[in-house]
Design an enzyme around this catalytic site. Structure first.
Site, PDB file in Angstrom:
ATOM      1  N   GLU A  57       0.647  -1.328  -0.023  1.00 28.82           N
ATOM      2  CA  GLU A  57       0.126  -0.059  -0.050  1.00 28.82           C
ATOM      3  C   GLU A  57       0.925   1.250  -0.100  1.00 28.82           C
ATOM      4  O   GLU A  57       0.687   2.095  -0.919  1.00 28.82           O
ATOM      5  CB  GLU A  57      -0.949  -0.151   1.282  1.00 28.82           C
ATOM      6  N   CYS A  85      -2.625  -3.607   7.166  1.00 30.43           N
ATOM      7  CA  CYS A  85      -2.282  -3.673   8.591  1.00 30.43           C
ATOM      8  C   CYS A  85      -2.590  -2.451   9.287  1.00 30.43           C
ATOM      9  O   CYS A  85      -2.733  -1.485   9.149  1.00 30.43           O
ATOM     10  CB  CYS A  85      -0.666  -4.238   8.719  1.00 30.43           C
ATOM     11  N   ALA A 164       6.233 -36.890  -9.033  1.00 29.56           N
ATOM     12  CA  ALA A 164       6.201 -37.173 -10.547  1.00 29.56           C
ATOM     13  C   ALA A 164       6.131 -38.627 -10.591  1.00 29.56           C
ATOM     14  O   ALA A 164       6.848 -39.232 -10.127  1.00 29.56           O
ATOM     15  CB  ALA A 164       7.572 -36.634 -11.297  1.00 29.56           C
ATOM     16  N   LEU A 219      18.933 -30.327  -6.030  1.00 26.61           N
ATOM     17  CA  LEU A 219      17.722 -29.586  -5.628  1.00 26.61           C
ATOM     18  C   LEU A 219      17.896 -27.984  -5.474  1.00 26.61           C
ATOM     19  O   LEU A 219      17.431 -27.364  -4.409  1.00 26.61           O
ATOM     20  CB  LEU A 219      17.713 -30.015  -4.135  1.00 26.61           C
ATOM     21  N   LEU A 313       9.254 -41.410   3.076  1.00 26.73           N
ATOM     22  CA  LEU A 313       9.028 -39.909   3.490  1.00 26.73           C
ATOM     23  C   LEU A 313       7.511 -39.432   3.031  1.00 26.73           C
ATOM     24  O   LEU A 313       6.594 -38.800   3.970  1.00 26.73           O
ATOM     25  CB  LEU A 313      10.248 -38.954   3.262  1.00 26.73           C
ATOM     26  N   ASN A 314       7.119 -39.735   1.710  1.00 27.78           N
ATOM     27  CA  ASN A 314       6.008 -39.342   1.299  1.00 27.78           C
ATOM     28  C   ASN A 314       4.780 -39.973   2.122  1.00 27.78           C
ATOM     29  O   ASN A 314       3.866 -39.313   2.643  1.00 27.78           O
ATOM     30  CB  ASN A 314       5.818 -39.991  -0.163  1.00 27.78           C
TER      31      ASN A 314
END
Length: 377
Positions: A57, A85, A164, A219, A313-314
């Protein structure tokens, strides 16, 4: 006031501005603002970048003053993607800046999930005689700041589980028929480019040591998009098996963190010598406590974590209800029942109720929110 087509038009522009702050605003929310004068013409725009301090803003108000030789802010309307805010933090309250500028109407896409704001910003504007409208393009605005909504309330990051996989739910063939420490690409280039976009939106990417041993991934964020701080690369490695000659360790520039339960200080110091942060967590089992990992990352100001992990881990993140959103990139191929599945048997049934489907070349992606981080405001 009722929402108009013009309200939606200007809010869409504000949302595009907010997206410019993705990667640059964290640990603050990504916010965009457009200011339109009393005649319906745009006079200012802005978005938030953490290092530049100004909220969207204030940035838009400054832009409006720079663009006009006369004061066109009196009687204007501000379109902002998040409730302004009304408290002093690193900067002064945006509500007061809007009031002082003579803005007559404020249209906000969504209320602020920050308990310090949470509706009080709009209340302050109304108390000053400013007309307010809330909820224009709310779902789009909330999608941009899912991570902030989760973190500001719970001090834990929003977790996106990405995978994937093939049509039969497989993420890789058996190790015996693939090249060791080399990635096996399930999906095409378009899907892999989209994953780079997900990394650009994340503060951290998390994987397990099994993925490091199998694929030897970097990564890194190769999207080319600007970001304020490097993508933190996180490995869950209970016994410190990550190879010191892996691409991840060799490319470390103080941007790799390993979570472990191992007390082998000699091994840990070898990683530290490479610039890797080793975080030892306590556990009643031989596994790294995943909730503890997320709490530690939250304490670091990590808002969004992208999971790029394997079966175990998934399954753990799903069964422990630590994944907030799922996104599957599905390739039109079948690997067969002996290939490695995306989830194990322990995951249990999970019902998806907010499906989004998108094409990426020959692949398609399915995304669904599991746990909505936004409070009922």
């Amino acid at each position: 006031m009722d929402t108009t087509a013009q309200d939606v038009h200007w809010m869409h522009l504000a949302l595009e501005l907010a997206r410019r702050g993705i990667g640059l605003a964290s640990p603050n929310p990504a916010v965009g603002c457009v200011i339109v004068d009393a005649e319906g013409g745009q006079i200012g725009e802005g978005w938030h970048e953490y290092d530049r301090f100004d909220h969207a803003e204030v940035s838009a108000l400054k832009n409006a003053r720079q663009n006009s030789k006369t004061d066109r802010l009196r009687g204007s309307t501000a379109f902002v993607t998040l409730e302004p805010c009304n408290h002093t933090g690193r900067t002064g309250p945006c509500t007061q800046a809007l009031i002082s500028a003579g803005v007559s109407r404020v249209v906000a896409a969504t209320a602020d999930p920050n308990p310090n704001v949470a509706g009080r910003g709009m209340e302050a504007l109304r108390a000053a005689g400013i007309q307010t409208t809330l909820g224009v393009c709310e779902s789009e605005a909330r999608r941009i700041n899912e991570g902030f909504a989760k973190w500001i309330q719970h001090r834990r990051p929003f977790v996106l589980l990405k995978a994937a996989m093939t049509l039969d739910g497989r993420i890789a063939p058996l190790p015996a028929i693939r090249t060791a420490r080399e990635p096996y690409w399930i999906t095409g280039e378009e899907s892999r480019a989209a994953v780079q976009g997900l990394r650009a939106s994340a503060d951290a990417v998390l994987t397990g040591v099994g993925t490091i041993l199998a694929d030897d991934p970097l990564l890194t964020d190769r999207s080319g998009q600007a970001r304020r701080r490097p993508l933190l690369r996180v490995v869950v490695d209970s016994s410190l098996r990550t190879p010191l000659d892996s691409k991840l360790i060799r490319s470390c520039r103080n941007d790799v963190m390993i979570f472990t339960v191992s007390t082998d200080e000699s091994r840990a110091n070898k990683f530290r010598d490479c610039g890797v942060r080793v975080e030892v967590l306590t556990s009643k089992t031989d596994r790294v406590p995943l909730r503890g990992v997320l709490e530690r990352l939250g304490a670091e100001g990590i808002l969004n974590v992208l999971l790029e992990t394997g079966t175990r881990l998934n399954s753990a993140f799903l069964s422990e209800k630590l994944a907030d959103r799922l996104q599957f990139f599905v390739s039109p191929q079948i690997l067969g029942g002996d290939a490695i599945p995306v989830f194990g048997d322990s995951s249990g049934p999970t019902h998806l109720h907010h499906l989004e489907i998108e094409r990426f070349g020959r692949d398609f992606a399915v995304s669904s929110l599991l746990f909505d981080p936004w409070p009922n405001l």
